[in-house]
Design an enzyme around this catalytic site. Structure first.
Site, PDB file in Angstrom:
ATOM      1  N   THR A   1       7.227  13.795  -9.586  1.00 42.69           N
ATOM      2  CA  THR A   1       7.484  12.964 -10.759  1.00 42.69           C
ATOM      3  C   THR A   1       7.116  11.519 -10.441  1.00 42.69           C
ATOM      4  O   THR A   1       7.488  10.997  -9.402  1.00 42.69           O
ATOM      5  CB  THR A   1       8.968  13.064 -11.166  1.00 42.69           C
ATOM      6  OG1 THR A   1       9.250  14.437 -11.417  1.00 42.69           O
ATOM      7  CG2 THR A   1       9.270  12.241 -12.399  1.00 42.69           C
TER       8      THR A   1
ATOM      9  N   GLY B   1       0.564  -2.252  -4.488  1.00 38.28           N
ATOM     10  CA  GLY B   1       1.130  -3.206  -5.434  1.00 38.28           C
ATOM     11  C   GLY B   1       1.799  -4.412  -4.802  1.00 38.28           C
ATOM     12  O   GLY B   1       1.698  -5.529  -5.310  1.00 38.28           O
TER      13      GLY B   1
ATOM     14  N   CYS C   1       6.047  -7.969  21.531  1.00 44.31           N
ATOM     15  CA  CYS C   1       7.497  -8.054  21.368  1.00 44.31           C
ATOM     16  C   CYS C   1       7.904  -7.971  19.906  1.00 44.31           C
ATOM     17  O   CYS C   1       9.018  -7.595  19.581  1.00 44.31           O
ATOM     18  CB  CYS C   1       8.007  -9.367  21.945  1.00 44.31           C
ATOM     19  SG  CYS C   1       7.501  -9.616  23.632  1.00 44.31           S
TER      20      CYS C   1
ATOM     21  N   GLY D   1       0.305   1.845  -0.041  1.00 45.87           N
ATOM     22  CA  GLY D   1      -1.017   1.736   0.567  1.00 45.87           C
ATOM     23  C   GLY D   1      -1.156   2.738   1.703  1.00 45.87           C
ATOM     24  O   GLY D   1      -2.210   3.351   1.888  1.00 45.87           O
ATOM     25  N   THR D   2      -0.090   2.906   2.445  1.00 49.07           N
ATOM     26  CA  THR D   2      -0.092   3.871   3.551  1.00 49.07           C
ATOM     27  C   THR D   2      -0.367   5.277   3.049  1.00 49.07           C
ATOM     28  O   THR D   2      -1.173   6.009   3.621  1.00 49.07           O
ATOM     29  CB  THR D   2       1.259   3.816   4.297  1.00 49.07           C
ATOM     30  OG1 THR D   2       1.287   2.618   5.081  1.00 49.07           O
ATOM     31  CG2 THR D   2       1.451   5.010   5.209  1.00 49.07           C
TER      32      THR D   2
END
Lengths: 395, 128
Positions: free
Chosen positions: A237, A200, A325, A71-72
């Protein structure tokens, strides 16, 4: 001990059917889909089936699907690639204040490359006002990107209304649908967007695979140069086992969207309704109803998220938090801050990402084990001590 | 692989000396909610030694473990000895802290030193 995984916003488990679909491509069907022999044919067939399945999930044409590594990557590709492709037209883009870091930081990179970025604000629930998008569109605006839903607080954005604004102004509109695709109905034509990211591992498929849907005719500059894979738009690929898994997960999600939503909503609503009755000073973040079916997010006042996660983990429960944190960057969630919450309250962020494997008993177990944990940390908290003293003083 | 050492986990799960001292001889407060961690140390001093130490901490697992460890290291020590406790010595006793957490969570020694300074200031003020 009971094990309860409630961190499905981080990643979901891989469904057995998905794993089974992937296995041949980790064994005999190992070929490279760019090759024209039998081995290449087998890999290509797997890949094209997956492309159809993903297209089907979002109401798109298969040739509009570009497989990516996450997604990134899809978000990086969309933000940088769509902006660069139009830089002769203008160098201004608009994003919302609560986008995922993959959008936020891509926009920051564009700034270094000479683009200007406007962040539209959100209200206390995390909603973007389409009018704010309209007000900020300029002659040189080439891209708007607003997420379909925010995974941290569950808020589902008015994408259709924003799309109306971008269409009227002839500006390309991308939406990060990583939190929604495969979870709630996503139809690119209904949404009216030009580009859409999905991943996914957010809907019971494997990690390391995502997709960017790009409306036919919309130009993009590739991030990766090399061979002509994915129509020359994403070289390298292909990750065939991953792509096949993504496709299978998309097919299963499409077939069971309604039943999944019904199940998740039931569990979510129990948590949203009961947690604040069992724990004092627990506030729901995001909208009470216009939210993702599996998302129940709170801020527990006077204590900090990471220590809650650790104590819940010791009881077999996995959750997450937007506290400073907890983040490796040691900053409170920009989403909660953009919604107007104070740093002290944002520190108590606790996020339950409910999945299809969870049961109502899981929710009951969490509602049992969490109150004593909160109590224990509050007894340790100087903020709570101060609050109790002021309350007594007030009385 | 766990993020924290066994020693950190042990102190986090069973923190020593949590609480407040009503008639404390010195109080030291450090941190703020923006950086994430806040600690308050309370001390009782007798014959120049730390007779009792209590703390309250708002923060991550490391912050709680650090507070607990500092209270244990300083208990019964002379004020001079307690002033020699450093963030590094606390981290060493805890068998290490994650790199990114070293500074933000490791405020225990500072809070204790502030409580001792508060005590010394009050004592001086009393004599004058």
């Amino acid at each position: 001990m009971r094990k309860v995984y409630l961190d499905n916003t981080a990643t979901t488990p891989i469904l057995p059917e998905v794993r089974e679909a992937m296995l041949p491509y980790l064994r005999e069907a190992f070929g490279n889909p760019s090759c024209i022999h039998e081995w290449g044919d087998a890999a290509r067939e797997g890949m094209e089936t997956a492309r159809n399945q993903v297209a089907e999930l979002i109401g798109a044409s298969p040739e509009e699907i570009i497989f990516t590594g996450s997604g990134t990557e899809s978000n990086n590709f969309a933000i940088k690639g769509l902006a660069l492709a139009q830089q002769n037209k203008g160098k201004h883009i608009i994003i919302s204040a609560i986008e995922h870091f993959s959008v936020m930081h891509s926009a920051k990179t564009l700034e270094k490359w000479g683009f200007e970025v406007t962040q539209v604000p959100v209200d206390k629930y995390g909603f973007v006002d389409p009018e704010d998008v309209r007000k900020n569109i300029r002659k040189d605006t080439v891209l708007v990107s607003v997420m379909h839903a925010n995974g941290e607080v569950g808020t589902i954005e008015p994408i259709q209304d924003i799309a109306r604004v971008t269409r009227e102004n002839n500006v390309v509109f991308h939406t990060d649908a990583v939190a929604t695709a495969g979870t709630i109905p996503v139809d690119v034509k209904e949404l009216g967007v030009d580009a859409l990211s999905l991943a996914g591992n957010m809907f019971y498929g494997p990690k390391g695979v995502g997709a960017l849907w790009l409306r036919k005719g919309v130009r993009i500059i590739p991030l990766l140069d090399g061979g002509v894979q994915e129509g020359g738009r994403r070289a390298g690929t292909e990750n065939i086992p991953g792509i096949v898994g993504l496709g299978k997960a998309a097919e299963l999600a499409k077939a069971s969207t309604e039943t999944r939503i019904e199940h998740l909503t039931k569990l979510r609503d129990r948590l949203l309704a009961e947690l604040p009755t069992r724990i004092e000073h627990a506030v729901i973040t995001g909208h009470p109803t216009k939210r993702l079916p599996g998302n129940a997010s709170f801020c527990i006042e006077f204590i900090e998220g990471e220590s809650m996660i650790m104590l819940l983990n010791s009881q077999g429960v996995a959750v997450t938090s937007g506290s400073a944190c907890t983040s490796r960057a040691l900053k409170a969630s920009h989403v909660l801050i953009a919604m107007g919450l104070s740093h002290a309250i944002a520190q108590g962020s606790l996020l339950f990402g409910i999945g299809i494997d969870n049961t109502i008993e899981d929710v009951g177990y969490v509602l049992e084990v969490l109150p004593p944990i909160v109590d224990r940390l509050r007894q340790m908290s100087p903020l709570y001590a101060k609050f109790v003293k002021t309350r007594k003083g007030g009385k | 692989m766990p993020v924290y050492s066994q020693k950190v986990m042990e102190h986090f799960m069973n923190p020593r000396n949590v609480g407040e001292i009503e008639d404390a001889d010195g109080i030291g407060e450090v941190g703020n909610p923006i950086c994430g961690d806040m600690m308050t140390f309370y001390i009782k001093v007798k014959d120049n030694r730390l007779e009792d130490i209590k703390f309250k901490t708002f923060g991550c697992g490391a912050a709680i473990a650090v507070s607990s460890m500092v209270s244990e290291m300083a208990m019964g020590k002379t004020l001079d000895e307690a002033m020699k406790i450093t963030p590094q010595s606390v981290a060493d006793e805890l068998e290490g802290l994650p790199k990114q957490k070293f500074h933000c969570s490791n405020l225990g020694a500072q809070a204790l030193h502030k409580a001792i300074e508060d005590y010394l200031k009050k004592k001086k003020g009393g004599k004058e």
